[in-house]
Design a protein around this motif. Structure first.
Motif, mmCIF file in Angstrom:
data_model
loop_
_atom_site.group_PDB
_atom_site.id
_atom_site.type_symbol
_atom_site.label_atom_id
_atom_site.label_comp_id
_atom_site.label_asym_id
_atom_site.label_seq_id
_atom_site.Cartn_x
_atom_site.Cartn_y
_atom_site.Cartn_z
ATOM 1 N N ARG A 79 3.615 11.661 2.655
ATOM 2 C CA ARG A 79 3.076 12.018 3.833
ATOM 3 C C ARG A 79 1.987 10.942 4.669
ATOM 4 O O ARG A 79 2.917 10.549 5.085
ATOM 5 N N GLU A 80 1.786 10.447 3.563
ATOM 6 C CA GLU A 80 0.624 8.930 3.795
ATOM 7 C C GLU A 80 1.758 7.277 3.952
ATOM 8 O O GLU A 80 1.550 6.910 4.693
ATOM 9 N N ALA A 81 2.753 7.641 3.172
ATOM 10 C CA ALA A 81 3.696 6.524 2.403
ATOM 11 C C ALA A 81 4.375 5.994 3.888
ATOM 12 O O ALA A 81 3.959 4.953 4.630
ATOM 13 N N PRO A 82 4.855 6.530 4.280
ATOM 14 C CA PRO A 82 5.888 6.056 5.324
ATOM 15 C C PRO A 82 4.655 5.762 7.250
ATOM 16 O O PRO A 82 5.415 5.066 7.529
ATOM 17 N N ARG A 83 3.356 6.117 6.850
ATOM 18 C CA ARG A 83 2.179 5.771 7.471
ATOM 19 C C ARG A 83 1.959 4.537 7.993
ATOM 20 O O ARG A 83 1.991 3.612 9.024
ATOM 21 N N ARG A 116 0.814 -1.142 -0.028
ATOM 22 C CA ARG A 116 -0.013 -0.656 -0.193
ATOM 23 C C ARG A 116 1.004 0.989 0.119
ATOM 24 O O ARG A 116 0.352 2.003 -0.459
ATOM 25 N N ALA A 117 1.821 1.145 0.845
ATOM 26 C CA ALA A 117 2.875 2.173 0.791
ATOM 27 C C ALA A 117 3.132 2.331 -0.326
ATOM 28 O O ALA A 117 4.082 4.002 -1.441
ATOM 29 N N TYR A 145 11.830 9.148 0.981
ATOM 30 C CA TYR A 145 13.858 9.350 0.268
ATOM 31 C C TYR A 145 12.045 10.473 -0.316
ATOM 32 O O TYR A 145 12.649 12.156 -0.311
ATOM 33 N N TYR A 146 10.859 9.870 -0.934
ATOM 34 C CA TYR A 146 10.256 10.977 -1.808
ATOM 35 C C TYR A 146 9.641 11.921 -0.883
ATOM 36 O O TYR A 146 9.728 13.234 -1.374
ATOM 37 N N LEU A 147 9.432 11.969 -0.124
ATOM 38 C CA LEU A 147 8.703 12.965 1.379
ATOM 39 C C LEU A 147 9.931 14.092 0.803
ATOM 40 O O LEU A 147 8.986 15.029 1.174
#
Length: 173
Positions: free
Chosen positions: A29-33, A4-5, A43-45
């Motif tokens: 921002r959602e991906a690291p959560r 999902r990340a 990295y992308y954040l």
């Protein structure tokens, strides 16, 4: 979850490619959560945050080119490039534009201390400490200047104050 990340990262990258940085940032921002251990997410954040910051800096320089913050931004940029004389000039312009900013005074003190201009550095740090008595960098810089001037008792007192702010500081010890 990791899948999902990764999906969130792909969608956010698409948003970024279309120039929608705010939406991309929200996705990144959602991906690291979803997957806190994903290096791609972090990295992308970071990339998205940097791009947004750069855009905002551009707006600042466009909207208020003579403001203290615009001079501060240019000064820090020159400092990062190793162009100390131009950095000092911009930081002094930031102070002249007012009001005096603690971080500008500390940056100016750091530059002057690096060029061994301890009297001028001390003046900048002292003004910073006056504005923010608990500011670690200002206290430490002032202590270093006093130490170089042979004012060891006063320097030790400043280092002790700095250690109350950052107890684990090896340089202040």
């Amino acid at each position: 979850s990791g899948a999902r990340a990764q999906a969130r990262i792909v969608l956010a990258r698409a948003e970024a490619a279309m120039g929608r940085l705010d939406a991309a940032y929200a996705g990144f921002r959602e991906a690291p959560r979803l997957d806190p251990r994903s290096p791609d997410a972090l990295y992308y954040l970071g990339i998205a945050a940097g791009a947004l910051a750069e855009a905002e800096y551009g707006r600042l320089l466009e909207m208020a080119p003579a403001s203290a913050r615009a001079h501060q931004l240019r000064g820090r940029s020159y400092q990062a490039q190793g162009r100390s004389a131009e950095a000092v000039a911009e930081l002094e312009a930031a102070l002249a534009a007012g009001p005096p900013l603690v971080d500008v005074l500390v940056a100016l003190g750091d530059l002057r201390r690096a060029s061994l201009s301890f009297t001028e550095a001390r003046a900048a740090y002292a003004q910073a400490v006056e504005l923010a008595p608990g500011h670690y960098d200002a206290l430490y810089g002032l202590g270093v200047c006093d130490s170089y001037a042979g004012e060891h008792v006063r320097a030790a007192g400043l280092f002790r104050r700095a250690l109350r702010v950052e107890p684990d500081s090896a340089p202040a010890r």
